[in-house]
Design a protein around this motif. Sequence first.
Motif, PDB file in Angstrom:
ATOM      1  N   GLY A 187      -3.329 -47.009 -11.153  1.00 11.24           N
ATOM      2  CA  GLY A 187      -2.297 -46.619 -10.579  1.00 11.24           C
ATOM      3  C   GLY A 187      -2.069 -47.351  -9.160  1.00 11.24           C
ATOM      4  N   LEU A 188      -2.534 -48.684  -9.352  1.00  9.87           N
ATOM      5  CA  LEU A 188      -2.231 -49.626  -8.570  1.00  9.87           C
ATOM      6  C   LEU A 188      -1.214 -50.583  -8.730  1.00  9.87           C
ATOM      7  CD1 LEU A 188      -5.988 -50.980  -7.777  1.00  9.87           C
ATOM      8  CD2 LEU A 188      -4.639 -49.303  -6.341  1.00  9.87           C
ATOM      9  N   THR A 189      -0.752 -51.350  -7.857  1.00 12.48           N
ATOM     10  CA  THR A 189       0.185 -52.363  -8.113  1.00 12.48           C
ATOM     11  C   THR A 189      -0.174 -53.865  -7.862  1.00 12.48           C
ATOM     12  OG1 THR A 189       0.991 -52.415  -5.848  1.00 12.48           O
ATOM     13  CG2 THR A 189       2.080 -50.830  -7.410  1.00 12.48           C
ATOM     14  N   LYS A 190       0.489 -54.867  -8.363  1.00  9.36           N
ATOM     15  CA  LYS A 190      -0.183 -55.921  -8.109  1.00  9.36           C
ATOM     16  C   LYS A 190      -0.193 -56.692  -6.745  1.00  9.36           C
ATOM     17  CE  LYS A 190       1.649 -58.047 -12.500  1.00  9.36           C
ATOM     18  NZ  LYS A 190       2.456 -59.052 -13.335  1.00  9.36           N
ATOM     19  N   GLY A 191       0.552 -55.849  -5.847  1.00  9.51           N
ATOM     20  CA  GLY A 191       0.802 -56.331  -4.288  1.00  9.51           C
ATOM     21  C   GLY A 191      -0.431 -55.611  -3.485  1.00  9.51           C
ATOM     22  N   GLN A 192      -1.067 -54.437  -4.027  1.00 10.17           N
ATOM     23  CA  GLN A 192      -1.924 -53.852  -3.507  1.00 10.17           C
ATOM     24  C   GLN A 192      -3.471 -54.504  -3.883  1.00 10.17           C
ATOM     25  OE1 GLN A 192      -0.990 -50.067  -5.209  1.00 10.17           O
ATOM     26  NE2 GLN A 192      -0.771 -49.324  -3.182  1.00 10.17           N
ATOM     27  N   LEU A 193      -3.747 -55.121  -4.998  1.00 14.89           N
ATOM     28  CA  LEU A 193      -5.081 -55.638  -5.294  1.00 14.89           C
ATOM     29  C   LEU A 193      -4.737 -57.238  -5.656  1.00 14.89           C
ATOM     30  CD1 LEU A 193      -8.055 -55.456  -5.726  1.00 14.89           C
ATOM     31  CD2 LEU A 193      -7.773 -54.575  -8.105  1.00 14.89           C
TER      32      LEU A 193
END
Length: 774
Positions: free
Chosen positions: A514-520
Motif C-alpha cells: 500500500g505504499l508509493t514510490k515517493g513514500q519509500l
Amino acid sequence: MAKQTKVTVPLLPLRGLLVYPTMVLHLDVGRDRSVQALEKAMMDDQYIFLTTQIDMNIDEPTTEDFYSMGTLTKVKQMLKLPNGTIRVLVEGVKRAEVISFTDEKEFYEVVLETFDDSETKESETEALMRTLLNYFEQYIKLSKKVSAETYSTVSDIEEPGRLADIIASHLPLKMKEKQRVLETLAIKDRLQLVIQTINNEKEVLNLEKKIGQRVKRSMERTQKEYYLREQMKAIQKELGDKEGKTGEIEDLTKKVEEANMPEHVEKTVIKELARYEKVPSSSAESSVIRNYIEWLITLPWSKETEDDLNIIKAEEILNRDHYGLEKVKERVLEYLAVQKLTQSLRGPILCLAGPPGVGKTSLARSVAESMGRNFVRISLGGVRDESEIRGHRRTYVGAMPGRIIQGMKKAGTINPVFLLDEIDKMSSDFRGDPSSAMLEVLDPEQNSNFSDHYIEETYDLSKVMFIATANDLSTIPGPLRDRMEIITIAGYTEIEKIHIAKDHLLQKQISENGLTKGQLQVRDDALKSLVRYYTREAGVRGLERQIASLCRKSAKIIVSGEKKKVIITNKNIEDFLGKKKFRYGQAETEDQIGVATGLAYTTVGGDTLQIEVSLSPGKGKLVLTGKLGDVMKESAQTAFSYVRSKTADYGIEEDFYEKYDIHIHVPEGAVPKDGPSAGITMTTALVSALSGKKIRREVGMTGEITLRGRVLPIGGVKEKTLSAHRAGLTTIILPKDNEKDIDDIPESVRNDLQFILVSHVDQVLEKALVGDEK
C-alpha cells in the motif's frame, strides 16, 4: 403294521408315476415286458405289483433300477388302443416290498411281503389328522392347482394312513419325496412327514406370492413413470418448455456440434447422449453419464491460440520479467524462430532445474505471455497415485480425469504452455508409479495419442509446450529425465540480485504493502547490504521477504505520522532489520593448518565446506564425523591411503599412522553431506595437518581424487563458483576437465576470481599450501 403272507405276482415298473394304496388311476402300458406282466396278471388273479423306476429315462430296467417298496394293485379294466398300447384301470390295495425275483426272462415276477395299515385310533393320531387337514386347507387357499372340492372329499376320510396317502398324492412333490411317504409304514410317522412336507410347500407358496406382488408393484411403478414421463414430454413440447430433460438433451447436442470434436469422439458422445436420454433422472447412472458428456464437450479438441512469432517482442517480455537466465531465454527464442520458419513443430519439453527461488515457475508464465499462449500450471509435489496422472476408471465412485486432462480443460486450448511444477517431488507406492505414467505425457512420439482412463478416447498433447521444474535431478527416474531437455538455472550473482531487487522485487512489495514510490526509497548501498548480510541463498525468495519486512516497517512509520517519507540506507538498515545475520564472506581470516575450504553442490544451490583435520596420539585410527554419506567416506579413505603412500614426498613421518589418530570433521553435523567432489580438499587438509604447513585462506577447491593422485572432473561448477564468490574466496582450484564449464559462470564473477586448473594432487598442494616449494 401287521405283516401278511407272502405272495407271488408279476411286476410292472412305472416311469415318473407312483401309486398309493386305495388310489384308482389309469395307466398306459407299452413296453413288451410290461405288457407280458399285465397279461400274466389277467390270467391269474388280476393282482400286479407296481413300483417306480429310480431313473425314468431307462427303457429296459434291471432289478437294480427300481425301488423295492411299491404297491400291490388289482387290475379293474384293460383296453387295447389302436396304437398298440394297453390302457388299464388299477386300484391300489396295500403296500408291499420285494423279497426276491422268481422270473426275470420275459417279465419280472416277484415274491412280495405285504403290509396293512392298523385301524386303531389314538388321541395323538386324531390330533395329527386334524393338523394335516388344517394345513391342507391353507395350502389349497394359497395354491390354485388344487380345487376346493378335493378338500371336501379328503376331509371325509377317517383312516389316518389313507388320509396321509391321498393328501401326499395331491402335493407337487418330487418322486423321491413321494417314495419316502410310501416307504413310511408307521402311521404317526407318515402323518408327521406329510405335515412337515405340506408346511414347507406353504412357506414356498407364501414366498412366491410376496415375490409376485413385489414384481407387480415394480412393474406398475415403472409403467406409471413411463406414462408420466411421456405425458411430461408432450406437455413440454406443447409449451415450448426447455427446462426439462428434453431441452437439456437439445442443449447438449448443440454443444457437441459446436465443440468441433474428432469424428470418433463425436460418435461416443452421441451414443452416451442416447443412453442419458433413456436413463431416469433419479438413477445414479444418470449423473455419471452426464458428467462424462460434460467433460468430453468442455475439453478443447481443436481450439488453439495463434502463436505470436515476433521474436523481438518475445525477447523484450522475457527481459522485462527476468534479469539474467540467458540460456533459458535463448532456448525459447530458438523455438519461436524454428516455428516461424517451419510453421509446424511439436511442442518442446523443457525442464528448468535449479534451487528454490531462482524464478523457474514465473519464467514459465513469462514464456507463455511472450508466445501469446494460455498458461496452465499443475503441482506434482507429493503425487503418489498413478490415477492422478491418468485418471480413474468410470466404474469407480467419484471417478474423474487425471491432472493432465483437468489442466487442458482449464487451459481451454490445445496448445497452452503447460507447467509441471516440482516434477522431482513425485513418489510411488502401492497405488502405482506416477512418474511412469508421465512417460507417455512427455514423449513427443507418443503424446499425440494420450490415453486417460476416465475419458477413454485418445487426446492429442503434441501441440502443448510442456515446461517442468525440479530442484534435484537425481530423484527423477532416468527414462523420464531422458524425455526432457534439461536447462540448469544455477542461481544469481550478487550483482544480479541487486538488479532484481531494484527493478522487480522492491516495486512489487511497495505496491503490495500500500505504499508509493515517493513514500519509500531504498538506496543501492542498502540493497547491497541486504544481499550480503541478511540473505544467503541461490535464489531471491529470502531477499523478497526482507524487502517486504522493510516495506511493512516503513508503512507503520508513515501511518503513525512519524515521517511522510522513509529513506533506507546502509547506515540505518540495522534499525529496520536488526543486527546483520551473516558475515560477508565465509573465508577464513587467516591461514590455518589442517583447515581446507571445499566447494559443494546441494539442492538449494552451491555452498562452501570447511574440512578440518586434527591429530591426537593413538594408533592410526581414522574417525569421520559430520553426517557424511558413503561416497564422501570413501573419498576420505582414498585421501588417507594416498597420503600414506606419499609420506616421503610431502615431508611427513613415515610411521605417522602408528603414532596418531586422525579425525576428519565437516561442520554442520546435522546436515547430510555426500558426493565425490571433496577428495582433493580432504587430501590437502590431511597433508597440511601432518606436515604442519598452513593452507591459503583465500583458496577454495573441488575435485575427485584417485589412489594415484589424479584429479577427476565433478559437476555443479557454476553453483560452486557462485558460492565461493559469495564467501569471499579469490582463488578456485578446479579439475582440468572442467575447463569447459568456466564459460557458464557470469562474467562479473569470473573477473573477480582466479581459476587454477589441475590434473594431479601435487598441483593442488603447490597452490594451496603456504610456502610449499613443490
